[in-house]
Design an enzyme around this catalytic site. Structure first.
Site, mmCIF file in Angstrom:
data_model
loop_
_atom_site.group_PDB
_atom_site.id
_atom_site.type_symbol
_atom_site.label_atom_id
_atom_site.label_comp_id
_atom_site.label_asym_id
_atom_site.label_seq_id
_atom_site.Cartn_x
_atom_site.Cartn_y
_atom_site.Cartn_z
ATOM 1 N N LYS A 20 -35.111 20.836 43.035
ATOM 2 C CA LYS A 20 -34.216 21.982 43.187
ATOM 3 C C LYS A 20 -32.838 21.657 42.576
ATOM 4 O O LYS A 20 -32.547 20.492 42.265
ATOM 5 C CB LYS A 20 -34.125 22.333 44.682
ATOM 6 C CG LYS A 20 -35.469 22.822 45.270
ATOM 7 C CD LYS A 20 -35.355 23.101 46.766
ATOM 8 C CE LYS A 20 -36.648 23.665 47.339
ATOM 9 N NZ LYS A 20 -36.534 23.938 48.809
ATOM 10 N N TYR A 60 -40.725 32.947 46.171
ATOM 11 C CA TYR A 60 -40.451 32.923 47.619
ATOM 12 C C TYR A 60 -40.724 34.279 48.285
ATOM 13 O O TYR A 60 -40.131 34.580 49.314
ATOM 14 C CB TYR A 60 -39.010 32.478 47.871
ATOM 15 C CG TYR A 60 -38.789 30.979 47.735
ATOM 16 C CD1 TYR A 60 -39.538 30.062 48.488
ATOM 17 C CD2 TYR A 60 -37.824 30.470 46.869
ATOM 18 C CE1 TYR A 60 -39.337 28.692 48.372
ATOM 19 C CE2 TYR A 60 -37.618 29.083 46.748
ATOM 20 C CZ TYR A 60 -38.377 28.211 47.509
ATOM 21 O OH TYR A 60 -38.171 26.852 47.397
ATOM 22 N N ASN A 123 -32.564 20.822 50.459
ATOM 23 C CA ASN A 123 -33.592 19.806 50.719
ATOM 24 C C ASN A 123 -34.294 19.284 49.458
ATOM 25 O O ASN A 123 -35.400 18.766 49.515
ATOM 26 C CB ASN A 123 -34.583 20.290 51.792
ATOM 27 C CG ASN A 123 -35.330 21.542 51.403
ATOM 28 O OD1 ASN A 123 -35.200 22.018 50.271
ATOM 29 N ND2 ASN A 123 -36.136 22.065 52.313
ATOM 30 N N HIS A 126 -39.280 21.065 46.167
ATOM 31 C CA HIS A 126 -40.311 21.995 46.630
ATOM 32 C C HIS A 126 -41.690 21.409 46.369
ATOM 33 O O HIS A 126 -41.899 20.745 45.354
ATOM 34 C CB HIS A 126 -40.201 23.325 45.868
ATOM 35 C CG HIS A 126 -41.423 24.201 46.051
ATOM 36 N ND1 HIS A 126 -41.580 25.016 47.153
ATOM 37 C CD2 HIS A 126 -42.559 24.338 45.311
ATOM 38 C CE1 HIS A 126 -42.771 25.632 47.064
ATOM 39 N NE2 HIS A 126 -43.376 25.242 45.963
ATOM 40 N N GLU A 137 -48.662 28.956 41.971
ATOM 41 C CA GLU A 137 -47.311 28.585 41.550
ATOM 42 C C GLU A 137 -47.308 27.901 40.178
ATOM 43 O O GLU A 137 -46.402 28.125 39.370
ATOM 44 C CB GLU A 137 -46.659 27.701 42.623
ATOM 45 C CG GLU A 137 -46.393 28.480 43.909
ATOM 46 C CD GLU A 137 -45.962 27.605 45.092
ATOM 47 O OE1 GLU A 137 -45.779 26.381 44.916
ATOM 48 O OE2 GLU A 137 -45.824 28.158 46.197
HETATM 49 P P1 IDP Z 1 -41.005 24.126 52.599
HETATM 50 O O1 IDP Z 1 -40.116 24.064 51.372
HETATM 51 O O2 IDP Z 1 -40.948 22.836 53.362
HETATM 52 O O3 IDP Z 1 -42.416 24.575 52.281
HETATM 53 P P2 IDP Z 1 -40.550 26.807 53.662
HETATM 54 O O4 IDP Z 1 -40.627 27.175 55.108
HETATM 55 O O5 IDP Z 1 -41.635 27.270 52.768
HETATM 56 O O6 IDP Z 1 -40.348 25.208 53.592
HETATM 57 O O7 IDP Z 1 -39.145 27.350 53.132
HETATM 58 C C1 IDP Z 1 -38.873 27.343 51.756
HETATM 59 C C2 IDP Z 1 -37.468 26.855 51.528
HETATM 60 O O8 IDP Z 1 -36.556 27.778 52.105
HETATM 61 C C3 IDP Z 1 -37.118 25.521 52.194
HETATM 62 O O9 IDP Z 1 -37.543 24.384 51.458
HETATM 63 C C4 IDP Z 1 -35.606 25.616 52.277
HETATM 64 O O10 IDP Z 1 -35.006 25.350 50.996
HETATM 65 C C5 IDP Z 1 -35.409 27.095 52.598
HETATM 66 N N1 IDP Z 1 -35.323 27.304 54.036
HETATM 67 C C6 IDP Z 1 -36.328 27.385 54.935
HETATM 68 N N2 IDP Z 1 -35.873 27.570 56.179
HETATM 69 C C7 IDP Z 1 -34.527 27.615 56.070
HETATM 70 C C8 IDP Z 1 -33.458 27.783 57.019
HETATM 71 O O11 IDP Z 1 -33.661 27.926 58.228
HETATM 72 N N3 IDP Z 1 -32.184 27.763 56.514
HETATM 73 C C9 IDP Z 1 -31.914 27.595 55.194
HETATM 74 N N4 IDP Z 1 -32.878 27.438 54.279
HETATM 75 C C10 IDP Z 1 -34.172 27.442 54.707
HETATM 76 MG MG MG Z 2 -43.080 26.429 51.566
#
Ligand code: IDP
Ligand code: MG
Length: 160
Positions: A20, A60, A123, A126, A137
């Site tokens: 990212k 997303y 984080n 992805h 994807e």
């Molecule tokens: P993942 O990336 O671990 O699969 P997902 O639930 O699919 O997690 O969420 C996609 C992305 O959305 C996350 O990696 C993060 O960047 C963002 N995200 C998810 N939940 C939150 C939140 O509560 N606050 C801010 N960003 C979030």
């Molecule tokens: Mg995800």
């Protein structure tokens, strides 16, 4: 044997992995690629890419409506990302383990997020969450002809 198994293409999954914008800005591209490379998965697609808003929204789309969705789209389109496709038996679940929990503070040490990040909204990486989404994807982020079919020289030393 490896020779017979490699023809059973239904066993080989694809996962879409993306560094990212925070990972690119923080100079973590090599570190992150290295973890998948050392594990032994096969890289079949790689590019630096400025993601348009429409593509981020499609990627997303399942999160549309979440309170963090608008800032997530801003985050993913805020600078270049590094797009990758990795292939291998069990690659989707294994890559998710290498990446660690969505919230980096809960991610285990030794995982990418556990070692390199602190906040869910930053984080760094992805990874697809299912073999179906891995293929979806990979096809969404890469055009036909951008992925390489090849046999790494190390293949028989990774799989008996
Ligand atoms: P993942 O990336 O671990 O699969 P997902 O639930 O699919 O997690 O969420 C996609 C992305 O959305 C996350 O990696 C993060 O960047 C963002 N995200 C998810 N939940 C939150 C939140 O509560 N606050 C801010 N960003 C979030
Ligand atoms: Mg995800």
């Amino acid at each position: 044997s490896y020779a017979s198994r490699k023809n059973l293409s239904e066993q080989v999954d694809q996962t879409y992995i993306m560094v990212k914008p925070d990972g690119v800005q923080r100079g973590l591209v090599g570190e992150i690629i290295s973890r998948f490379e050392r594990k032994g998965f096969k890289l079949t697609g790689l590019k630096l890419f400025q993601c348009p808003k429409e593509l981020a929204e499609e990627h997303y789309k399942d999160l549309k409506g979440k309170p963090f969705y608008p800032t997530l789209i801003d985050y993913i389109t805020s600078g270049p990302v590094v797009c990758m496709v990795w292939e291998g038996v069990g690659v989707v679940a294994s890559a998710r383990k290498l990446i660690g929990s969505t919230n980096p503070l809960q991610a285990e040490p030794g995982t990418i997020r556990g070692d390199l990040a602190v906040q869910t909204g930053r984080n760094v990486v992805h990874g697809s969450d299912s073999p179906e989404n891995g293929r979806r994807e990979a096809a969404l982020w890469f055009k036909e002809g951008e992925l390489c079919e090849w046999t790494p020289a190390q293949a028989p030393w990774l799989m008996e």
